[in-house]
Design an enzyme around this catalytic site. Sequence first.
Site, short mmCIF file in Angstrom:
data_model
loop_
_atom_site.label_atom_id
_atom_site.label_comp_id
_atom_site.label_asym_id
_atom_site.label_seq_id
_atom_site.Cartn_x
_atom_site.Cartn_y
_atom_site.Cartn_z
N SER A 105 -57.57 -56.01 -11.07
CA SER A 105 -56.40 -56.28 -10.25
C SER A 105 -56.35 -57.73 -9.78
O SER A 105 -56.27 -58.65 -10.57
CB SER A 105 -56.40 -55.29 -9.06
OG SER A 105 -55.20 -55.36 -8.36
N ASP A 246 -49.77 -59.83 -9.34
CA ASP A 246 -51.22 -59.98 -9.36
C ASP A 246 -51.71 -59.79 -10.80
O ASP A 246 -50.92 -59.68 -11.73
CB ASP A 246 -51.90 -59.02 -8.39
CG ASP A 246 -51.80 -57.56 -8.81
OD1 ASP A 246 -50.91 -57.23 -9.60
OD2 ASP A 246 -52.62 -56.75 -8.35
N ASP A 248 -52.95 -57.45 -12.65
CA ASP A 248 -52.51 -56.33 -13.49
C ASP A 248 -51.06 -55.95 -13.22
O ASP A 248 -50.60 -54.91 -13.70
CB ASP A 248 -53.44 -55.12 -13.36
CG ASP A 248 -53.40 -54.49 -11.98
OD1 ASP A 248 -53.05 -55.19 -11.00
OD2 ASP A 248 -53.75 -53.30 -11.85
N ASP A 250 -49.37 -54.75 -10.81
CA ASP A 250 -48.94 -53.55 -10.08
C ASP A 250 -48.60 -53.86 -8.63
O ASP A 250 -48.23 -52.96 -7.88
CB ASP A 250 -49.98 -52.43 -10.17
CG ASP A 250 -51.27 -52.74 -9.43
OD1 ASP A 250 -51.48 -53.90 -9.02
OD2 ASP A 250 -52.09 -51.80 -9.26
#
Length: 459
Positions: A105, A246, A248, A250
């Site tokens: 992440s 960010d 990833d 999400d």
Amino acid sequence: MSDGKRRLFGTDGIRGVANRAPMDAATALRLGQAAGRFFNRGGHRHRVVIGKDTRLSGYMLEPALTAGFVGAGMDVVLVGPLPTPAIALLTRSLRADLGVMVSASHNPFEDNGIKLFGPDGLKLSDAQEEEIEAMMGGDLTAALAAPRRLGRASRLEDAPGRYIEAVKASFPRGRSLEGLRIVVDCAHGAGYKVAPTVLWELGAEVVSVGVAPDGFNINAGCGSTAPGALAALVRERRADLGIALDGDADRVVLVDETGAVVDGDQILALIAASWAAEGRLRGGAVVATVMSNLGLERFLQEKGLTLIRTKVGDRYVGEAMREKGCNLGGEQSGHVILSDHGTTGDGLVAALQVLSVLVEERRPASEVLRRFRPLPQKLVNVRHSGGSPLADERVAEAIAAAEAELGPRGRVLIRPSGTEPLIRVMVEAEEEEMVDQLTARLAEVIRTASAAPARAAAE
């Protein structure tokens, strides 16, 4: 059977320093074997989708996981670097038994993580993770398929296009981003190709940054956790909006045309008001964590809506949304879950909901995105040497005194970290001076309480 204790899985999968246990190839291999055994039930051919972000260590973990799943008799579909919500989407679309996202992440490149999604595109439950972890600790010989039953690995070349079309479908038909200049910071992460493409195909003039991943630069001074450079670029290019994803993709934070950063609470407020006005908000409520600002709660109350609070972690937000019948939830950090469009947080879909309102209202982002005045809020981390400082009577008395002093004008939130020996002290109030005083006072009491057991042990 599981003993009910999870040592590998945290609130968002397994995470750690790359090439060090548990984030090493050996653990990834065993995870593939164990998860393969767990999901490889029934007579049909079983399938798992594996995606990743742009970290160098993804090249180590992806093939280790693939070997584990193939050895357990599952077919593997590799999609390469794509956002976490794309993996959840493709898991359902391909009718796979399992989805895997290799990402840490917003963490730096040295870290990595593994998140698992079930066939419904939802993160696995605690009970499922516990059972898989228990299998990893035992003899996995039974998980290994006979030579004739080994799985196969293949690559899905049109995976980015499938996700791009799904994201575009979340933007209202008949509206266009034409005439808007948007700066998008992809954090050199998983959204570096798909995010600029979506915005461009919807008509925007796109200025892209953070789109040159080299395996090491993910989240490095960019993205949703470091939006300063984006804010400067938005002002320099006279853009209408800045979008910071960010690693990833999400989560998202926004930057208005003045360079001011807008967090997840304001995004939730905007979407809630818009959807409620259109009759689209289900459950008469928004789900958020205990960290969300009291200003958001008051704003929703004025609209006749409720704020339902959960523990920190988007998985808990998602669980509460399903339990309460809500279709909007998220975190102050920028995880926004829109269950009409996906099963997990999606920074790009959330940004499009905001852009839809900008297009409709034809007002600057600085006006549209300021839905409430946030109360001053301060978070302090107090490190301790073990034990349970929150069980100390002096700490309980100090918390009770602070809550009595604040009354309805603020909140006190004290919670232990789930990953480090830290006590997180958060105070929120209408006066900043009171926030500073109470935070300092509570932190000092906790430090004193945590030092006492250490001194006793030394003596």
